[in-house]
Design a protein around this motif. Structure first.
Motif, short mmCIF file in Angstrom:
data_model
loop_
_atom_site.label_atom_id
_atom_site.label_comp_id
_atom_site.label_asym_id
_atom_site.label_seq_id
_atom_site.Cartn_x
_atom_site.Cartn_y
_atom_site.Cartn_z
N ASP A 63 47.64 42.03 29.39
CA ASP A 63 48.45 43.13 29.93
C ASP A 63 49.89 43.07 29.46
O ASP A 63 50.74 43.81 29.96
CB ASP A 63 48.39 43.13 31.47
CG ASP A 63 49.08 41.92 32.07
OD1 ASP A 63 49.23 40.92 31.36
OD2 ASP A 63 49.46 41.99 33.24
N GLY A 64 50.21 42.17 28.51
CA GLY A 64 51.54 42.12 27.95
C GLY A 64 52.46 41.13 28.60
O GLY A 64 53.57 40.88 28.12
N ALA A 65 52.05 40.51 29.73
CA ALA A 65 52.90 39.54 30.40
C ALA A 65 52.78 38.19 29.70
O ALA A 65 51.72 37.85 29.19
CB ALA A 65 52.48 39.38 31.87
N PRO A 66 53.87 37.40 29.65
CA PRO A 66 53.80 36.09 29.01
C PRO A 66 52.77 35.21 29.71
O PRO A 66 52.64 35.25 30.93
CB PRO A 66 55.21 35.53 29.20
CG PRO A 66 56.07 36.72 29.47
CD PRO A 66 55.20 37.71 30.17
N SER A 67 52.03 34.44 28.95
CA SER A 67 51.07 33.53 29.54
C SER A 67 51.81 32.42 30.28
O SER A 67 52.92 32.05 29.94
CB SER A 67 50.18 32.92 28.45
OG SER A 67 49.41 33.92 27.83
N ALA A 68 51.14 31.88 31.30
CA ALA A 68 51.76 30.80 32.07
C ALA A 68 51.73 29.52 31.27
O ALA A 68 50.82 29.28 30.50
CB ALA A 68 50.99 30.62 33.38
N PRO A 69 52.76 28.68 31.43
CA PRO A 69 52.78 27.40 30.71
C PRO A 69 51.72 26.46 31.23
O PRO A 69 51.30 26.54 32.38
CB PRO A 69 54.19 26.86 31.02
CG PRO A 69 54.56 27.50 32.32
CD PRO A 69 53.93 28.87 32.29
N GLY A 70 51.27 25.57 30.37
CA GLY A 70 50.36 24.53 30.78
C GLY A 70 49.00 25.03 31.20
O GLY A 70 48.26 24.33 31.89
N GLY A 71 48.63 26.24 30.80
CA GLY A 71 47.32 26.75 31.14
C GLY A 71 47.20 27.26 32.56
O GLY A 71 46.09 27.58 33.02
N GLU A 72 48.30 27.34 33.31
CA GLU A 72 48.23 27.87 34.67
C GLU A 72 47.84 29.35 34.62
O GLU A 72 48.11 30.05 33.67
CB GLU A 72 49.58 27.71 35.38
CG GLU A 72 49.94 26.26 35.65
CD GLU A 72 51.26 26.14 36.41
OE1 GLU A 72 51.95 27.18 36.54
OE2 GLU A 72 51.58 25.04 36.85
N ARG A 73 47.21 29.81 35.69
CA ARG A 73 46.74 31.19 35.71
C ARG A 73 47.86 32.15 36.09
O ARG A 73 48.81 31.79 36.76
CB ARG A 73 45.56 31.33 36.67
CG ARG A 73 44.36 30.47 36.26
CD ARG A 73 43.13 30.87 37.05
NE ARG A 73 42.02 30.03 36.68
CZ ARG A 73 41.58 29.01 37.40
NH1 ARG A 73 42.18 28.70 38.52
NH2 ARG A 73 40.55 28.30 37.00
N ARG A 74 47.71 33.40 35.66
CA ARG A 74 48.66 34.45 35.97
C ARG A 74 47.93 35.64 36.56
O ARG A 74 46.75 35.86 36.29
CB ARG A 74 49.42 34.89 34.71
CG ARG A 74 50.24 33.79 34.05
CD ARG A 74 51.31 33.21 34.94
NE ARG A 74 52.29 34.16 35.39
CZ ARG A 74 53.48 34.35 34.82
NH1 ARG A 74 53.82 33.63 33.77
NH2 ARG A 74 54.34 35.22 35.32
N LEU A 75 48.65 36.44 37.32
CA LEU A 75 48.10 37.69 37.84
C LEU A 75 48.13 38.76 36.77
O LEU A 75 48.99 38.75 35.88
CB LEU A 75 48.87 38.14 39.07
CG LEU A 75 48.81 37.22 40.29
CD1 LEU A 75 49.50 37.88 41.48
CD2 LEU A 75 47.39 36.85 40.64
N VAL A 76 47.21 39.69 36.87
CA VAL A 76 47.04 40.73 35.87
C VAL A 76 47.21 42.09 36.54
O VAL A 76 46.73 42.33 37.64
CB VAL A 76 45.63 40.64 35.23
CG1 VAL A 76 45.43 41.76 34.23
CG2 VAL A 76 45.44 39.29 34.56
N ASP A 77 47.91 42.99 35.84
CA ASP A 77 48.12 44.35 36.32
C ASP A 77 46.86 45.17 36.00
O ASP A 77 46.86 46.03 35.13
CB ASP A 77 49.36 44.94 35.63
CG ASP A 77 49.72 46.30 36.19
OD1 ASP A 77 49.16 46.69 37.24
OD2 ASP A 77 50.54 46.99 35.56
N ALA A 78 45.79 44.87 36.70
CA ALA A 78 44.47 45.43 36.39
C ALA A 78 44.35 46.88 36.87
O ALA A 78 44.88 47.25 37.92
CB ALA A 78 43.39 44.59 37.03
#
Length: 223
Positions: A63-78
């Protein structure tokens, strides 16, 4: 305070916590209310320099947001979650209905309503990622805020947060509580893992139905 694994929510603590939020003004000053109510707390923040070429973790997410460092999960503007479609136009979220707690640079807040294609009461979702403290504590905060949002009357009883047996492939913990005196009505579910916390309000549902749908929605809302 909300307790995990089936322990009772004490509504006196809910009222006290809500009052504390009002007194301390916990609304994040840097959270605007755009039409889609989804934001990155620091969209232009730079990442630490690396000696080597950027890794896959540094690439933008879908969705264009930077990925989280260290493989942590991120929320998605689904636009879809668990088979429900994001409500746009009239009926879309235009503010932040539940206090998300402290928002720091690098955190993302996602707020949206999702509804079945054939109509029905929409599901209100709110979540944050890159949580600086224990995400379970942030989920408790969101639970209290959602109960305050629906104006739950403490005299009606003590809602109990119950674990969902299968939190899905993303792991962590998922809990739901019945904000209703009947077996069906307002159900509130929340998840917490290593870096994210979120809640959702399911009107006219049951604990089992809300839990299953919340886990399905999570697969689309968290990457």
């Amino acid at each position: 305070m909300f307790r995990t694994t089936g322990r009772s929510l004490r509504l006196a603590a809910v009222a006290a916590a809500a009052a504390a939020v009002a007194v301390t003004g916990c609304q994040p000053e840097d959270v605007p209310a755009p039409p889609d109510a989804s934001r990155s707390a620091s969209p232009g923040a730079s990442r630490p320099a690396a000696d080597d070429a950027p890794s896959a973790d540094d690439a933008p997410s879908a969705d264009g947001a930077p990925s989280a460092p260290g493989g942590e999960r991120r929320l998605v503007d689904a636009q879809e979650a668990g088979g429900l479609r994001r409500v746009t136009g009239e009926g879309a979220v235009t503010d932040v209905p539940v206090d998300p707690g402290e928002m720091r640079d690098g955190m993302r807040l996602v707020v949206a309503r999702f509804a079945a294609p054939d109509g029905g009461e929409p599901v209100l979702f709110e979540g944050v990622d890159n949580v600086p403290e224990d995400p379970v504590k942030r989920r408790e905060h969101l639970f209290r805020g959602m109960l305050e949002h629906i104006r739950w009357d403490p005299e009606l009883g003590q809602p109990e947060a119950r674990p969902v047996a299968d939190p899905g492939p993303l792991g962590g913990s998922v809990e739901c509580l019945a904000a209703s005196l009947a077996e069906d009505g307002n159900m509130v579910c929340g998840w917490a893992d290593e870096s994210t916390a979120a809640v959702a309000l399911f009107p006219d549902s049951t604990l089992d139905e809300a839990g299953r749908l919340f886990v399905a929605m999570r697969s689309d809302l968290e990457h």
